[in-house]
Design an enzyme around this catalytic site. Structure first.
Site, short mmCIF file in Angstrom:
data_model
loop_
_atom_site.label_atom_id
_atom_site.label_comp_id
_atom_site.label_asym_id
_atom_site.label_seq_id
_atom_site.Cartn_x
_atom_site.Cartn_y
_atom_site.Cartn_z
N GLU A 259 1.14 -1.18 -0.10
CA GLU A 259 -0.16 0.20 -0.59
C GLU A 259 1.01 1.33 -0.11
O GLU A 259 1.71 1.44 0.34
CB GLU A 259 -0.61 0.08 1.40
CG GLU A 259 -1.84 1.59 1.24
CD GLU A 259 -2.91 1.00 2.51
OE1 GLU A 259 -2.80 0.28 3.07
OE2 GLU A 259 -3.66 1.94 2.47
N ASN A 587 -12.65 -3.06 0.64
CA ASN A 587 -10.91 -3.44 2.05
C ASN A 587 -11.57 -2.66 3.06
O ASN A 587 -11.70 -1.85 3.36
CB ASN A 587 -10.34 -2.69 1.35
CG ASN A 587 -9.03 -1.89 2.20
OD1 ASN A 587 -8.71 -2.57 2.45
ND2 ASN A 587 -8.92 -1.72 2.80
N GLU A 588 -12.20 -3.70 4.20
CA GLU A 588 -13.05 -3.52 5.44
C GLU A 588 -13.93 -2.63 5.48
O GLU A 588 -13.82 -1.82 6.33
CB GLU A 588 -11.93 -2.59 5.78
CG GLU A 588 -10.60 -3.19 6.57
CD GLU A 588 -9.32 -2.37 7.17
OE1 GLU A 588 -9.22 -1.24 7.46
OE2 GLU A 588 -8.18 -3.19 7.75
O1 AHR Z 1 -2.28 -1.54 7.01
C1 AHR Z 1 -2.28 0.13 6.93
C2 AHR Z 1 -4.03 -0.09 7.17
O2 AHR Z 1 -5.19 -0.73 7.86
C3 AHR Z 1 -4.53 -0.26 5.16
O3 AHR Z 1 -4.43 0.41 5.04
C4 AHR Z 1 -5.97 -0.85 5.96
O4 AHR Z 1 -6.72 -1.44 4.83
C5 AHR Z 1 -6.27 -0.71 7.97
O5 AHR Z 1 -7.39 -0.18 8.35
#
Ligand code: AHR
Length: 860
Positions: A259, A587-588
């Site tokens: 990321e 994502n989450e």
């Molecule tokens: O890994 C850091 C962050 O943690 C990511 O961007 C997110 O998906 C999670 O909350």
């Protein structure tokens, strides 16, 4: 204490006291919150027999949190109002803040598990304050009445909490608040009183007790070991292979999560040395008031006689609006860029320098200099800068010395006016010598893990901060000047120089499967931009286009060069397909109706158009709770191939939850554990966190039939630009600094298998705490035939393991042994490789706090 005995003690001493024989049939229950921590404390309960003396459940234990808006500051629950509605379902509404025109709602049938939250947007009033709710049994619907800053009251009604009647003004008398006040733990609170069966309170108490028991257990660290294991002597372990029980496991178990957080991309893995090369930094990139974060950031003029301004008329490309204008009256001054904390160059190395230039007034050349320590010129070149329309110019600069803090200087050699954009300085020596490539040392450090896949571009970056910030892959391909840079939600800038093409190429270069993750049509629920987080999903009338974008990605990666998107891949230099097999959606995310509608659309389209692609769904940001439950429910409903689970937890959690996947239903979706890491207070990466992760990874191998992929997160962090700790790999401009946790990932990556060989494990100690801190796993890599034994000892004493390799034909009498060991707080331990004598049965000594890998050659 054995597991059974400790569970018995827990039930007897912790829960039984609330199951006393002389118990009331019913009691009064108060639902309330406090205004603590700026109203972010959530929903609490207290009970009473006489409405005078109140007993709080778990001393303000929170049963429901608000999930609206930005983390930390905006997730407020103000004035929750709870009622018992239709079919004994509890309904809770609450105020979100002082300004938004929405309230929140959630339901529960036991006050413990609360379902999806929704945030209905209202059409009347200035804001929505102190909502109250009641159930109209005769009409079988609910009325919510709220106050507004215009001094009026409004009402909406609903039967299902999905659609509401338009808000209508009602008389203030209709605001029939039945809340009472009570003194709880010395504090006067306001809440709703309910008469409930004692069993309801009992369940609330049990929930609190179980949660605090787990919290205590999971917060145990090695600091308590000296006392806890004071009596413990050497532990003996017997490991006997059960070859008949061998099972196939995923050969993709270990991958990486990339990321753009902590300057992982620009200034990190992406090898560009010029910061803000496109003059597109903008105040909006940052949440704070960093006024220096603008188009001129990292640029300045050295000397006099030249004025430096920014313009945006007739840009190089419409996606790259801003550029520099140098108006020179007398020559001698230079526009300089200091890179990302200085430019690190090496003697003899070559650097490709390129820029777009356009002459506005006059004619003449431009001198480009690479300047090192003490203003020593390391390299220079003169280029013709007389072109009247934008032209790309390239030269190669060879550095005459090493310098850590070099800068680049652009000197107009004649008076007049000159425009410059996309000023780039790129090492020729990138990873695999790729143009527009990756920093070689960092990329190699990642490659050394032998990751079987690379997830990108996030994380939160994938779904973005508000609708406009969703990561759109199409903005990140094509010529660099045409790419669309954007704000990075971690508070800086993404040039998109490292874009989808470069991600795919990197995966190919390291033999890893690409796993792009795309937003599920909703931005991050913690969005600050746009207000209120995820309820602002992509409007439904734009969703077809968004779904098409995702389908186009498959064409870009895999389609023939004759297709629209396949042609673009070929134009970038890769006519062969990238062979994309996996796509992550979401994502989450907060699992809401808004999410479900969009997610379902995307998944259905993918299934229909690209059944060959494995789609990975999302089940929230942690291993339990509403999003996890609802995410899994959706996965079942939509028959999703795999889901992405995330959890950042204490080492104690990983130790105590090794059986997490043992119970998973093998017929349901597979699991990609997409983000995890062991977090200690202070967030170090040390032997304690590394061993907790190693221990858990053996549990993942054991469950490698259901957990098919995993990736530690986050991967990279540039020192002095770190938003999140711990990370696997730290770096500055010159040095890559791996962590103990990286070594664990590398040992698992380099010693993976595709067959799990179960073993009978007998541990000499009867203590559950001891047993949980010894973990083993045996796998076979059927390609090489090697059998790999992994053993973790997270105890303060040494352990001897006798391994009986029943059923395995060992090829040699020695094997390679790799050991990572140290004291729990050690951050600098690195693996030591040696050889170990082996036989059909052999013994290995495990040092205290160690991870040992024995790799054994076998023959048919
Ligand atoms: O890994 C850091 C962050 O943690 C990511 O961007 C997110 O998906 C999670 O909350």
């Amino acid at each position: 204490m054995t597991k059974k005995l400790s569970l018995f003690c827990f039930l007897f001493f912790k829960i039984m006291p609330v199951c006393f024989a002389n118990k009331p049939d019913s009691v009064y229950l108060l639902s309330y919150t406090t205004s603590k921590s700026n109203n972010t404390n959530g929903l609490h309960f207290a009970w009473s027999q006489d409405l005078t003396k109140w007993e709080s459940v778990g001393n303000e234990f929170t049963f429901l949190w608000s999930d609206y808006g930005r983390w930390g500051t905006q997730k407020k629950m103000i004035n929750p109002y709870v009622i018992l509605g239709r079919n004994n379902e509890w309904e809770c509404v609450w105020q979100l803040n002082e300004q938004d025109h929405a309230f929140a709602h959630a339901s529960s049938n036991d006050l413990v598990y609360w379902g999806r939250q929704s945030y209905p947007v209202l059409n009347k009033g200035v804001n929505c304050l102190q909502p109250i709710i009641w159930y109209n049994a005769s009409a079988d619907n609910y009325t919510v009445v709220y106050k507004s800053n215009d001094g009026k009251c409004y009402a909406v009604s609903t039967t299902d909490f999905k659609s509401y009647t338009p808000a209508a003004e009602v008389a203030p008398a209709a605001y029939n608040d039945e809340s009472i006040t009570a003194i709880i733990d010395g504090v006067t609170v306001k809440g709703q009183m309910h008469k409930v069966a004692w069993a309801v309170v009992q369940k609330l108490n049990q929930t609190y007790e179980a949660s605090s028991f787990k919290r205590t257990e999971n917060s145990e660290t090695t600091v308590q070991h000296a006392q806890r294991f004071a009596e413990l002597k050497l532990v003996d372990v017997k490991l006997s292979l059960l070859p008949a029980k061998a099972k196939a496991i995923s050969d993709m178990l270990l991958g990486i999560f990339f990321e753009d957080i902590n300057y992982a991309a620009d200034g990190g893995l992406y090898a560009e040395l010029i910061q803000n090369r496109d003059f597109e930094y903008s105040l909006a990139d940052k949440e704070g008031n960093d006024t220096a974060w603008n188009s001129t950031n990292s640029w300045s003029v050295k000397g006099t006689g030249t004025a430096f301004t920014i313009d945006s008329v007739s840009p190089v490309h419409k996606n790259n609006l801003h550029y520099a204008v140098l108006k020179t009256v007398t020559t001698g001054a230079a526009l300089t860029n200091t890179g990302f904390d200085g430019i690190n160059v090496k003697k003899g190395d070559q650097y490709n320098c390129s820029l777009f230039v356009k002459r506005n007034i006059g004619r003449g050349n431009l001198l480009i200099k690479l300047v090192g320590n003490n203003n020593v010129v390391l390299s220079e070149a003169v280029v013709n800068a007389s072109t009247s329309s934008w032209k790309k110019i390239s030269v190669v600069l060879t550095s005459s010395a090493d310098a850590k803090d070099a800068y680049i200087a652009l000197l107009p050699l004649s008076a007049g006016s000159l425009s410059l954009d996309m000023v780039s300085l790129f090492p020729k020596n990138t990873f695999k010598a790729r143009p527009n490539g990756l920093r070689a040392d960092l990329a190699q450090t990642i490659a050394d893990i032998h990751p079987r896949f690379v997830r990108f571009p996030g994380g939160s970056v994938a779904h973005g901060d508000g609708l406009g910030n969703i990561y759109r892959w199409k903005n990140t391909i094509g010529p660099l000047e045409s790419r669309k840079p954007q704000r990075n939600l971690w508070g800086y800038h993404q040039s998109a120089g490292l874009g989808y093409f470069e991600y795919f190429r990197f995966c190919e270069d390291i033999g890893a499967e690409p796993v792009p993750v795309l937003a599920a049509g909703v931005p991050c629920q913690n969005s600050a931009v746009g207000g209120g987080g995820q309820q602002g999903g992509i409007p439904m009338n734009e969703m077809d286009e968004y779904v098409q974008d995702i389908l186009d990605l498959v064409e870009y990666a895999n389609g023939p060069v004759t297709t629209e998107w396949g042609k673009k891949r070929a134009a970038a230099g890769h006519p062969k397909p990238f062979n994309l097999k996996y796509i992550g959606i979401g994502n989450e995310d907060l699992i809401t109706d808004i999410f479900e509608e969009r997610y379902t659309m995307i998944l259905r389209a993918m299934k229909q158009q690209h059944p060959e692609i494995t789609v990975i769904g999302t089940v929230g940001p942690t291993f339990e709770g509403t999003d996890y439950e609802e995410g899994w429910r959706l996965a079942d409903k939509l028959s999703i191939a795999a889901v992405d689970e995330h959890y950042y937890q204490s080492p104690g959690w990983f130790i105590n939850n090794q059986s997490f996947y043992d119970k998973y239903d093998r017929t349901k979706s597979k699991v990609y554990l997409g983000e995890y890491a062991a977090h200690l207070p202070g967030r170090p990466s040390n032997i304690e966190t590394a061993l907790a992760e190693a221990l858990y990874l053996t549990a993942l191998e054991r469950n490698g039939d259901v957990v098919t992929m995993s990736s530690y997160a986050p991967l990279l962090a540039k020192e002095a630009h770190t938003q999140w700790k711990p990370d696997l790999i730290y770096f500055d401009n010159a040095v890559v600094k791996t962590t103990t946790d990286y070594e664990v990932q590398k040992l698992f990556g380099q010693n993976s298998g595709n067959e799990y060989l179960p073993a009978e494990v007998i541990i000499s100690s009867s203590q559950d705490a001891v047993k949980k801190r010894i973990a083993t796993s045996i796998v076979r890599d059927t390609k090489t035939g090697d059998v790999i034994v992994k053993m973790i000892n997270l105890l303060p004493v040494a352990t001897t393991v006798t391994i009986d390799l029943k059923g395995i034909n060992i090829a040699n009498t020695s094997a390679i042994k790799t050991v990572l060991a140290g004291k729990p707080a050690d951050t600098n331990s690195r693996p030591i490789v040696s050889s170990i004598s082996i036989g059909q049965t052999f013994t290995a000594s495990l040092a205290d706090y160690s991870f040992t890998v024995v790799r054994i050659k076998t023959r048919e």
